[in-house]
Design an enzyme around this catalytic site. Structure first.
Site, short mmCIF file in Angstrom:
data_model
loop_
_atom_site.label_atom_id
_atom_site.label_comp_id
_atom_site.label_asym_id
_atom_site.label_seq_id
_atom_site.Cartn_x
_atom_site.Cartn_y
_atom_site.Cartn_z
N GLY A 30 31.94 6.87 10.50
CA GLY A 30 31.54 5.98 9.65
C GLY A 30 32.53 5.59 9.33
N HIS A 31 32.15 4.23 8.84
CA HIS A 31 32.72 3.55 6.95
C HIS A 31 32.23 4.39 5.68
CE1 HIS A 31 33.30 0.21 9.60
NE2 HIS A 31 34.05 0.65 10.26
N GLY A 32 31.58 5.33 5.55
CA GLY A 32 31.18 5.70 4.57
C GLY A 32 30.60 5.50 3.62
#
Length: 387
Positions: A235-237
Site C-alpha cells: 500500500g501507500h502507507g
C-alpha cells in the site's frame, strides 16, 4: 431466614432474570428469506431483519450465519430503540458484479446508529476485480460506510477486494476498530483500507491492512485519532491529507500513530497538502515506535502534492506544525529516506526528529528538506536536514 423467605427471593430473582433476558432478541436473516447460495440478492431480507432489530426495545442482534450472501446494496439506518444493537456476521457478504447495480457511492452503509457493535469473523467481499480499470462509473463504491455514528465498535471483521475504499468513516465520534483485516492486490486502484474524515476520537488497533492505496487515510476534519499496532503493506502507507483542495480551513489535529509496522509500502508515514490550496492546518501529530521494512519513502511531508501537474509552482497555504517523529527504525528501499517538501508560503514549524535509524541497501541514506524548521535529537540516520 425461613424457607418461605428463600422461596420469595428466588422467585423475585427468577422474574428479574426472565424479564432481563426477555429483552434480548436474535433476528436471523434466514427468517426473512435470505439464501446463502452465493447468487440470490439478499438486500431486502437483510434490511427487513435490521428494521426489526432497530425497533426492538432492548438488546438485539442481526445474525448472518455461515455461508455466502449476495447483497446488491443496503443502508442500515437508525436511530434505534436503545443502544445495544449488534450486527453479527459469520458468513461472507458479497458485492454485485453488474455495473448497473454497483455504480453507487457506497455498497453497505451504517448511519445514524449509536452504540452499534459489528463483529463475527465474517467477510465483506467487494469483488473488486470486476471493476478495477474496467468500470464506467463516475466513482467506485466503498465497501462499508459509517456515517453520523457514535460510540460504535467494529472487531474481528475482514474486508477483501473492495471496488473503492474499504471502510469509509464520516462525521463519526468514538469509533473503535480492533482485529480488522483488510486486503486487496497492490495494483488495485484507490482501495484505501480505512478513510477517516470529519470525525473524532477514532481508535484503530491490532489490525492488518494491505491494499493498492493508503492503508489508513485521515482527511479534513480528522481529530483525536489513535492508531496502534497496525501492520501496513502493501500500500501507500498511513497518510494525513490531502488537505486544502476543496474547502477553506481544513484541519487535522491530535493524531497519534504508535507501534506500527510498514512492509514494502510505497510510503511510510506521509503528510500531504495540495500545492494550489486554501488555508488549513495539520498540527499536534506524533509518529512513534515505527518499524519500516523496505519502505520507499519512510518519512515524507509533501506540500507540493499535485497529481495533475499544473500547480507545482504554487505554494500550499496549509500550515503544518508540531509534528514529532520518534524512534523510527528499519530499512528504506530508496536512498532518500526522509523527504520534507514544505511550503515557502507556510513553512513547516515545530518538526521534531528523535532517534531516527533508517538504513538503505547500498550507499548511506540521505534526507531532503525544503522550508522545514525544527530540531533533531539522538540518533539521526540519515543525518537530519532540519533548520
Amino acid at each position: 431466614m425461613t424457607s418461605k423467605s428463600y422461596f420469595k427471593i428466588a422467585f423475585i430473582l427468577g422474574l428479574i432474570f426472565v424479564c432481563t433476558n426477555a429483552q434480548e432478541k436474535v433476528f436471523n436473516v434466514h427468517s426473512y428469506g435470505a439464501k446463502a447460495d452465493g447468487r440470490t440478492d439478499n438486500s431486502k431480507a437483510f434490511l427487513n431483519g435490521w428494521r426489526d432489530v432497530c425497533k426492538w426495545n432492548g438488546k438485539a442482534t442481526l445474525l448472518i450465519p455461515l455461508g455466502e450472501y449476495v447483497v446488491n446494496g443496503a443502508v442500515f439506518k437508525g436511530p434505534c430503540n436503545g443502544w445495544d444493537k449488534t450486527f453479527e456476521m459469520r458468513g461472507v457478504i458479497k458485492a454485485p458484479i453488474d455495473p448497473k447495480v454497483f455504480c453507487n457511492e457506497y455498497w453497505i452503509l451504517f448511519k445514524y446508529i449509536d452504540g452499534l457493535k459489528i463483529k463475527g469473523h465474517g467477510t465483506f467481499d467487494g469483488q473488486g476485480a470486476c471493476a478495477w480499470g474496467k468500470h464506467q462509473c463516475a466513482t467506485l463504491p466503498y465497501t462499508v460506510g459509517f456515517y453520523f455514528m457514535n460510540n460504535f465498535i467494529v472487531h474481528d471483521i475482514h474486508s477483501i477486494n473492495s471496488k473503492g475504499v474499504h471502510m469509509n468513516i464520516f462525521s463519526c465520534s468514538y469509533g473503535y476498530f480492533r482485529h480488522i483485516k483488510i486486503s486487496a492486490p497492490d495494483e488495485s486502484p484507490n482501495t484505501d483500507g480505512i478513510r477517516i474524515g470529519n470525525s473524532n476520537n477514532i481508535r484503530i488497533v491490532d489490525s492488518n491492512i494491505g491494499t493498492g492505496d493508503d492503508c489508513i487515510a485521515m482527511v479534513a476534519g480528522s481529530q483525536s485519532i489513535n492508531i496502534t499496532r497496525v501492520t501496513c503493506g502493501p500500500g501507500h502507507g498511513i497518510s494525513i491529507g490531502s488537505l486544502g483542495k476543496l474547502t477553506k480551513n481544513d484541519v487535522v489535529k491530535d493524531i497519534h500513530i504508535k507501534n506500527c509496522t510498514f512492509i514494502n509500502t510505497q510510503n511510510g508515514v506521509r503528510l500531504k497538502t495540495w500545492a494550489l490550496s486554501m488555508n488549513g492546518m495539520a498540527t499536534n501529530i506524533a509518529f512513534e515506535d515505527i518499524i519500516m521494512i523496505k519502505s520507499s519513502n519512510p518519512i515524507i511531508i509533501d506540500q507540493q502534492y499535485c497529481p495533475s501537474g499544473n500547480c507545482k509552482k504554487q505554494g500550499s497555504l496549509v500550515q503544518v506544525k508540531d509534528v514529532t517523529y520518534k524512534n523510527i527504525r528499519g530499512s528504506s528501499s530508496s536512498k532518500v529516506a526522509v523527504i520534507l517538501k514544505c511550503s515557502a508560503s507556510r513553512p513547516c514549524k515545530g518538526i521534531i526528529f528523535k532517534d531516527i535509524d533508517l538504513v538503505y541497501n547500498g550507499p548511506a541514506t540521505s534526507s531532503y528538506c525544503e522550508h522545514a524548521i525544527g530540531k533533531a535529537i539522538g540518533i539521526q540516520l540519515p543525518p537530519s536536514c532540519l533548520i
